[in-house]
Design a protein around this motif. Structure first.
Motif, short mmCIF file in Angstrom:
data_model
loop_
_atom_site.label_atom_id
_atom_site.label_comp_id
_atom_site.label_asym_id
_atom_site.label_seq_id
_atom_site.Cartn_x
_atom_site.Cartn_y
_atom_site.Cartn_z
N TYR A 1 0.87 -1.18 0.00
CA TYR A 1 0.00 0.00 0.00
C TYR A 1 0.91 1.23 0.00
O TYR A 1 1.56 1.52 0.99
N TYR B 1 0.54 6.02 2.72
CA TYR B 1 -0.49 5.72 3.72
C TYR B 1 -1.65 6.70 3.67
O TYR B 1 -1.47 7.91 3.59
N ALA C 1 -6.19 2.48 3.42
CA ALA C 1 -5.48 1.24 3.75
C ALA C 1 -6.34 0.34 4.64
O ALA C 1 -6.09 -0.86 4.72
N VAL D 1 3.02 -1.39 4.15
CA VAL D 1 2.61 0.01 3.98
C VAL D 1 3.87 0.84 3.78
O VAL D 1 4.80 0.76 4.58
N CYS E 1 5.45 4.56 3.49
CA CYS E 1 5.20 5.96 3.85
C CYS E 1 6.27 6.84 3.22
O CYS E 1 7.45 6.49 3.21
N ALA F 1 -0.17 -4.63 9.43
CA ALA F 1 0.92 -4.62 8.45
C ALA F 1 2.03 -5.60 8.85
O ALA F 1 2.41 -5.68 10.01
#
Length: 160
Positions: A94, A97, A101, A117, A119, A142
């Protein structure tokens, strides 16, 4: 791989594309999925090796108190469910963020994929109240979290 950002030419999109190309270069099959705000919740559109999906995300918890908003969220989950059923991913990355999500965090257990995830900066630095409320659930689901710097990683730890 999922990006809430569009399929454009910005810095985040470039990183997203290069990660996908790198994985493909190592022999992995990569499906790129992008958010598309113009699609109705749960609707999907296919284009070459890319998919686009409309995901309805809650601006606040009161969002679920309105029937039509709750229906849109469920439609989004079902649309994503159908896409994940077709793709059967081993890993979902993903990218950038956001509270969207939450959809992937909720469906992780059903599909058994590894959930990462990524970022990049403003997604952590400029979290609004709803992002902060959803973050503990998303990040607890996650399997991995990547940040572009140690400073951003520390900032994320403070917020979650």
């Amino acid at each position: 791989m999922y990006s809430r950002m569009g399929d454009g030419d910005g810095g985040g999109e470039t990183v997203f594309q290069r990660v996908g190309e790198g994985l493909e270069g190592q022999g992995h099959e990569v499906t790129r999925v992008f958010a598309n705000a113009e699609l109705p919740p749960g609707a999907r559109m296919e284009d070459r090796n890319k998919s686009f999906i409309g995901l309805s995300t809650p601006p606040s918890w009161q969002f679920f108190l309105r029937f039509n908003h709750a229906v849109d969220f469920v439609k989004s989950l079902l649309g994503l469910f159908c896409l994940l059923w077709r793709v059967q991913p081993d890993v979902v990355n993903y990218h950038y963020y956001s509270k969207g999500a939450l959809h992937f965090a909720l469906l992780k257990r059903i599909f058994g994929y590894r959930f990462v995830v990524s970022c990049h900066g403003s997604d952590v630095v400029k979290m609004n109240a709803m992002h902060r409320q959803v973050a503990p659930l998303v990040f607890s689901k996650a399997d991995g979290v990547t940040c572009v710097s140690q400073a951003l990683s520390e900032r994320l730890r403070e917020k979650v």
